[in-house]
Design an enzyme around this catalytic site. Structure first.
Site, mmCIF file in Angstrom:
data_model
loop_
_atom_site.group_PDB
_atom_site.id
_atom_site.type_symbol
_atom_site.label_atom_id
_atom_site.label_comp_id
_atom_site.label_asym_id
_atom_site.label_seq_id
_atom_site.Cartn_x
_atom_site.Cartn_y
_atom_site.Cartn_z
ATOM 1 N N GLU A 189 -2.515 -8.842 3.284
ATOM 2 C CA GLU A 189 -2.901 -9.118 4.555
ATOM 3 C C GLU A 189 -4.332 -9.079 4.936
ATOM 4 O O GLU A 189 -4.909 -9.789 5.856
ATOM 5 C CB GLU A 189 -2.169 -8.442 5.702
ATOM 6 C CG GLU A 189 -2.561 -6.944 6.015
ATOM 7 C CD GLU A 189 -2.193 -5.945 4.849
ATOM 8 O OE1 GLU A 189 -2.340 -5.043 5.183
ATOM 9 O OE2 GLU A 189 -1.382 -6.441 3.809
ATOM 10 N N CYS B 263 0.839 -1.353 -0.148
ATOM 11 C CA CYS B 263 0.109 -0.013 0.083
ATOM 12 C C CYS B 263 1.019 1.214 0.176
ATOM 13 O O CYS B 263 1.560 1.454 -1.204
ATOM 14 C CB CYS B 263 -1.055 -0.075 1.030
ATOM 15 S SG CYS B 263 -2.231 1.044 0.891
ATOM 16 N N HIS C 235 -3.835 -4.782 -0.163
ATOM 17 C CA HIS C 235 -3.280 -5.146 1.090
ATOM 18 C C HIS C 235 -3.557 -6.523 1.181
ATOM 19 O O HIS C 235 -4.498 -7.492 1.254
ATOM 20 C CB HIS C 235 -4.338 -4.887 2.343
ATOM 21 C CG HIS C 235 -3.936 -3.267 2.780
ATOM 22 N ND1 HIS C 235 -3.325 -2.806 3.594
ATOM 23 C CD2 HIS C 235 -4.601 -1.966 2.221
ATOM 24 C CE1 HIS C 235 -3.041 -1.595 3.640
ATOM 25 N NE2 HIS C 235 -4.043 -1.188 3.094
#
EC number: 4.3.2.10
Length: 208
Positions: free
Chosen positions: A184, A80, A182
């Protein structure tokens, strides 16, 4: 094998560490220059504004450390804002120098009639260049939250997402990689990308 997640108070670090743990990586969150310099791989997360993030990296004397580690061949993944910081500079708020690891400028996403900024939510990926991290990503969906995009030359553009413009979703230059979304927060697809980065780091660490 050690992967260091760089700590500069601007990252979604808890979720990144949790995701790395899920794929069997015992990562360390650190701002220690010696630990970063000796790590086998680096992840630069990031949420927030580019000028603030660069100022924090400078305050912690981490800019030279990151550049030195990359210069010696350490693989790096920016996530990001962390991906945006890899570029030469950003136009966010005020023109600010970046890390200069991938040529390009970070610019504001133009707002369209039906497109809100920030670009937020799940988007489909279009792979335009094959790298160690892009296998099986075509048409996968991942989670974005950003208002700026990385304006890079085609040589460094790996994956795009359509949001009025072709948003650079993944970029790379040698062993430096970036993901605008992202991983994650992107379920199994995101975990798969982190696992591929783990493989890159392992291959590099065992070849040296």
């Amino acid at each position: 094998m050690t992967i260091a997640v760089i700590d500069y108070d601007a990252g979604n670090t808890a979720n990144v560490l949790r995701a790395l743990n899920k794929i069997g990586v015992d990562a360390v969150l650190t701002a220690d220059q010696a630990v970063i310099q000796s790590a086998d791989g680096l992840i630069l997360p990031g949420v927030g504004a580019f000028p603030t993030a660069m100022a924090e990296l400078e305050e912690r004397d981490l800019v030279a450390t990151i550049k030195s580690a990359v210069a010696t061949g350490t693989p790096l993944l920016g996530i990001c804002l962390g991906m945006q910081l890899l570029l030469d500079a950003s136009e966010e708020h005020v023109l600010t120098d970046g890390l200069g690891l991938i040529p390009g400028i970070c610019r504001a996403i133009p707002a369209g009639d039906n497109l809100k900024v920030p670009h937020m939510g799940w988007n489909r990926l279009d792979v335009v260049k094959s790298t160690a991290l892009t296998a099986n990503l075509q048409d996968s969906a991942v989670y974005f939250v950003h208002s700026y995009f990385t304006d890079v030359a085609p040589d460094y553009l790996d994956v795009t997402a359509d949001y009025g413009i072709k948003v650079p979703a993944m970029i790379s230059h040698g062993h430096v990689y970036g993901a605008q979304f992202h991983p994650e927060k992107s379920g199994d697809v995101g975990l798969g990308i982190l696992a591929k980065f783990k493989e890159v780091v392992y291959a590099d660490s065992t070849s040296n």
